[in-house]
Design a protein around this motif. Structure first.
Motif, PDB file in Angstrom:
ATOM      1  N   ILE A   6      -8.999  -0.319   4.311  1.00 24.94           N
ATOM      2  CA  ILE A   6      -8.743  -1.761   4.204  1.00 24.94           C
ATOM      3  C   ILE A   6      -9.262  -2.448   5.468  1.00 24.94           C
ATOM      4  CG2 ILE A   6      -6.989  -3.547   3.930  1.00 24.94           C
ATOM      5  CD1 ILE A   6      -7.148  -1.836   1.496  1.00 24.94           C
ATOM      6  N   THR A  27       0.823  -1.208   0.000  1.00 26.28           N
ATOM      7  CA  THR A  27       0.000   0.000   0.000  1.00 26.28           C
ATOM      8  C   THR A  27       0.860   1.263   0.000  1.00 26.28           C
ATOM      9  OG1 THR A  27      -0.212  -0.131   2.425  1.00 26.28           O
ATOM     10  CG2 THR A  27      -1.983  -1.119   1.099  1.00 26.28           C
ATOM     11  N   LEU A  60      -6.805  -3.181  -6.555  1.00 22.87           N
ATOM     12  CA  LEU A  60      -7.460  -3.505  -5.288  1.00 22.87           C
ATOM     13  C   LEU A  60      -8.392  -4.700  -5.418  1.00 22.87           C
ATOM     14  CD1 LEU A  60      -8.238   0.117  -4.029  1.00 22.87           C
ATOM     15  CD2 LEU A  60      -6.513  -1.465  -3.143  1.00 22.87           C
ATOM     16  N   TYR A 104     -12.308  -3.630   0.902  1.00 27.15           N
ATOM     17  CA  TYR A 104     -11.797  -2.268   0.786  1.00 27.15           C
ATOM     18  C   TYR A 104     -12.932  -1.319   0.375  1.00 27.15           C
ATOM     19  CZ  TYR A 104     -11.955  -2.546  -4.318  1.00 27.15           C
ATOM     20  OH  TYR A 104     -12.385  -2.650  -5.607  1.00 27.15           O
ATOM     21  N   SER A 141       0.272   4.020  -2.729  1.00 25.52           N
ATOM     22  CA  SER A 141      -0.072   5.380  -2.316  1.00 25.52           C
ATOM     23  C   SER A 141       0.731   6.411  -3.092  1.00 25.52           C
ATOM     24  CB  SER A 141       0.137   5.546  -0.807  1.00 25.52           C
ATOM     25  OG  SER A 141       1.517   5.475  -0.479  1.00 25.52           O
ATOM     26  N   PHE A 153      -4.020   5.090   2.466  1.00 29.78           N
ATOM     27  CA  PHE A 153      -4.536   3.792   2.905  1.00 29.78           C
ATOM     28  C   PHE A 153      -4.658   3.772   4.431  1.00 29.78           C
ATOM     29  CE2 PHE A 153      -3.106   2.871  -1.318  1.00 29.78           C
ATOM     30  CZ  PHE A 153      -3.939   1.861  -1.773  1.00 29.78           C
TER      31      PHE A 153
END
Length: 326
Positions: free
Chosen positions: A320, A263, A299, A310, A267, A274
């Protein structure tokens, strides 16, 4: 005559306010004593220009003109002004040439969700990953070493120049090459600085001061040097190049990384935030390969592989959640 007295009379002479006695004193001093005094005196740039104007006048104006200086001052001053302009232009060109040697630096920055390609003055190319920056001089001609500074991550293709080594400063690590391709990763939250070599040879060394002993390693293709920021030590190992270089071609390669590491990568690439509602999910490991894909598609793949849930909210904030993998 002292230097201060000489400059004071010189200034009055050029301004047209000197008396006849002062003009005569200046002329006599110029003819008989100035050369000897100049060996002891130091002039500023402005003082030297004024002196050169005076000397030019004395060379350009004959004895009769000097004797009638007060009556014909207006015409002479025009001559002096012209000479001053010539000298000023000459000085300006000299200073411009000198100033041109001063090194000017450029900085290229990428933000979250952004990547850039930079071509340096020597023809070297840099692929700058998201949330990174590179600082380099406008030209390398006046330098013995091609020095640049990196923050974040970048892939380098360095143009070969054996006379001018290419050196990258990233944190407390210096990477030096002649001409090769390699990747450097140094994000603030990383515990290590990773240098991964694709072609050629690369030298990495710690940037120690006079009280610290430096450490260095020579890397060849397929090798990675890891600088530990805490211990200031360097380790070397064999690695799979694709894992560390894939990003430069638009591929996100996740091999045995934790979901938190994954993540973090996402990001930066997609400018997303996240949040783990279940912190235990952060240590779960994941494998996957995604090329120029949308964040939602990635995802969905992670949800299918790991059974997580998610939700994408405002501001590209991704929540998440799910059961622990342990």
């Amino acid at each position: 005559m002292t230097k201060a007295e000489f400059l004071a009379i010189l200034e009055k002479n050029l301004d047209g306010t000197a008396t006849e006695a002062e003009q005569k004193l200046l002329d006599d001093f110029y003819r008989h004593q100035l050369a000897q005094s100049q060996q002891k005196w130091t002039f500023t740039e402005k003082e030297r220009i004024r002196l050169e104007v005076f000397e030019s006048l004395n060379r350009a104006i004959d004895e009769d003109v000097r004797q009638q200086r007060r009556a014909r001052f207006a015409r002479i001053w025009r001559v002096a002004a012209s000479i001053a302009v010539v000298l000023a232009v000459g000085l300006g060109l000299y200073l411009a040439r000198f100033a041109s040697k001063e090194i000017q630096y450029l900085t290229i920055i990428t933000h979250r969700g952004e990547q850039k390609t930079v071509t340096l003055p020597d023809g070297s190319r840099i692929w700058l990953n998201a949330e990174s920056s590179i600082t380099y001089p406008e030209e390398f001609t006046a330098l013995e070493t091609r020095n640049v500074q990196l923050k974040g991550e970048a892939f380098f293709e360095v143009a070969r120049d054996e006379a001018k080594p290419f050196a990258i400063r990233s944190g407390d690590l210096i990477t030096t090459v002649l001409g090769t391709s390699f990747n450097i990763r140094d994000y603030p939250e990383d515990q290590t600085i990773a240098v991964t070599v694709a072609t050629g040879k690369v030298k990495i060394e710690t940037a120690g001061d006079q009280h610290q002993q430096t450490e260095s390693q020579l890397l060849v293709p397929g090798e990675q040097g890891l600088y530990n920021k805490q211990s200031a030590s360097i380790a070397k190992m064999q690695v799979k190049l694709e894992k560390y270089l894939a990003w430069q071609g638009g591929t996100i390669l996740l091999e045995g990384v934790s979901l938190k590491e994954a993540t973090d990568i996402l990001s930066r690439r997609y400018d997303a935030e996240f949040v783990f509602k279940n912190p235990a999910l952060e240590t779960c490991t994941i494998d996957g390969k995604f090329r120029n894909d949308k964040l939602e598609n990635i995802l969905e793949n992670i949800r299918f592989l790991m059974g997580i849930e998610y939700r994408i909210g405002e501001g590209n904030k991704v929540i998440i959640d799910g059961e622990s993998c342990h």
